[in-house]
Design an enzyme around this catalytic site. Structure first.
Site: not given
Ligand code: FAD
Length: 466
Positions: A35, A41, A321, A445
């Site tokens: 990297e 990233g 992603a 609910h």
């Protein structure tokens, strides 16, 4: 030159690359990840996570301002203000926690991480400039996995620099511009444009096509356009950008009739798309088959060269992603000898606009284009009790199903918090649900999810609450 070897070498530590590396290491494959910038990233550092943090902060600030201006809930707040530097620090803290977590996971699983920029020499050799010394590190591998991601597309008439910024700079503002012009009404432009508006900037959006979110159908995009107008965002649709004005403090635009005008701008956010990152690291030496600018892959993420694989944004749309992660997990298993294919029934897409928008599977126009005879039904949040208690009555859930056997082929929703419905939508399509399955499932609910059940009931012709 320092030399090493590994079984799998991954270029890029974004969601595609780091997930592939973790899974490969779990499966006992000797794995090295290279990297050049930061682990995580685009997604963790300058994409999904920081944008959602800024959107949340802007929303909270806007709520406080709304209360100061006479909230119907009876909440009263005196003159709220925002300390932007603290907001950015808070966002950076989240990013740091997550990227630190990725580093820890890679380490725990035994992945060798090399910090440096990789250059492809051939399909089995990569050179890495680490900055640790004058010599590059040469790494030999049996399998090469390309996960270098994508980069923002620049406008030739208005390159990045000075007051022209990309999403990366927009996510780390030092001060709020008084007037922001956003070029491009796709999800990135609208997410950030909305956040800046809520933080107090005057925002104008310029879009070449005639509506916002042009990748989605009109019915879905309309509530977002309405909300932008209510927030005071100026929309210049059907207009193209000609460049900065001569004085540099405005953007020249031209409408469909050819008339030119200028929009004042302290900053211009160019968000006209992203393109696969295929230049500058020797990829061309492999002479891979391409799909336009993207690396062409098959259902197992194989490129046209044996034992060279590619995942994520570098392989083109949809650049998301979760797609990159799913491909990464799968490709590691294929390399480990497992029989896997990347054939999802649907890949969800979410716009974290206000209201949010989620699309899973086929929309009615897409179903028609595919030659499917479908019925579709909408259930409005205006008829959903939980939405009312959340002041979120705008929007709807829409289901698309085959007319003959009621197989659900698509779910879409617009509204507050509907991003969280993406899980149930994806699950429904992946599991091959029919309208009767959704309609016959008890939904708690009061929840927004009841609108999902009601949309299915309505498609079957017997909605209960509308
Ligand atoms: P990337 O995340 O781009 O990672 C690639 C990595 O490779 C980078 O760290 C880069 O430094 C490294 N690299 C590149 N070349 C080399 C080299 N030669 N040597 C060493 N390292 C190299 N997606 C979503 O799903 N949801 C969202 O909400 C969302 N929001 C977004 C918001 C913004 C503002 C942006 C810009 C993007 C957003 N995305 C979102 C898209 C998402 O970030 C990408 O789809 C995803 O990060 C792609 O993952 P990737 O692993 O393919 O590449």
């Amino acid at each position: 030159m320092d030399a090493r070897s590994t079984t799998l070498l991954v270029i890029g530590g974004g969601p595609g690359g780091y997930v592939a590396a973790i899974r490969a290491a779990q499966l006992g494959i000797a794995t090295t990840l290279v990297e050049g910038d930061k682990l995580g990233g685009t997604c963790l550092n300058v994409g999904c996570i920081p944008s959602k943090a800024m959107i949340h902060a802007a929303e909270q600030f806007e709520h406080a301002c709304h209360c100061a201006q006479n909230s119907p809930l009876g909440i009263r707040v005196e003159s709220p203000r925002i300390e932007l530097a603290q907001t950015v620090r808070w966002k950076d803290g989240i990013v740091a926690r997550l990227t630190g977590g990725v580093a820890a996971l890679l380490k725990k699983n035994g992945v060798t991480v090399v910090n440096g920029w990789a250059r492809v020499i051939d399909g089995k050799t990569v050179e890495v400039t680490t900055g640790a010394g004058p010599d590059a590190l040469r790494i030999g591998c049996d399998h090469l996995l390309l996960a270098p991601g994508s980069q923002a597309v620049a406008l030739p008439a208005m390159p990045f620099g000075g007051r022209v910024i990309s999403s990366t700079e927009a996510l780390a503002p030092e001060a709020l511009p008084k007037r922001l012009v956003v070029v491009g009404a796709g999800y990135i432009g609208l997410e950030l444009g909305t956040a800046y508006r809520k933080l107090g900037a005057e925002v104008a959006v310029v879009e070449a096509l005639e509506r916002v979110l042009p990748a989605y159908d009109d019915e879905l995009a309309k509530p977002v356009a309405g909300s932008l107008r209510r927030l005071g965002v100026q929309l210049h649709l059907g207009c193209t950008v000609q460049g900065l004005s001569a004085s540099g403090d405005g953007v020249r635009i031209r409408n469909a009739q050819g008339e030119e005008s200028a929009l004042p701008a302290d900053q211009v956010l160019v968000a006209v798309g992203r393109r696969p990152r295929t230049d500058g690291f020797g990829l061309e030496t492999l002479m891979l088959d391409m799909n336009g600018r993207a690396v062409r892959i098959d259902e197992q993420c194989r490129t046209s060269m044996r034992n060279v694989w590619a995942i994520g944004d570098v392989t083109g749309e949809p650049m998301l992603a979760h797609r990159a992660m799913a491909q990464g997990e799968m490709v590691a298993e294929v390399i480990a000898g497992r029989r896997r294919r990347f054939t999802p029934a649907a890949i969800p897409a979410v716009c974290f606009t206000d209201p949010e928008l989620v699309v899973v599977g086929r929309t009615p126009p897409e179903a028609a284009q595919a030659g499917l005879d479908c019925l579709s039904a909408i259930f409005p949040f205006a008829a959903n009790g939980r939405a009312m208690t959340l002041e979120a009555g705008d929007g709807f859930v829409r289901v698309v199903a085959r007319r003959d056997n009621h197989l659900i082929v698509g779910w879409q929703a617009v509204g507050r918090g509907v991003s969280e419905l993406s899980a149930v939508f994806s699950h429904s399509i992946e599991m091959g649900e029919r309208l009767e399955d959704t309609a016959g499932t008890i939904h708690a609910h009061p929840t927004l999810g009841e609108a999902v059940q009601e949309a299915a009931l309505r498609a079957l012709g017997h909605a209960l609450h509308v």
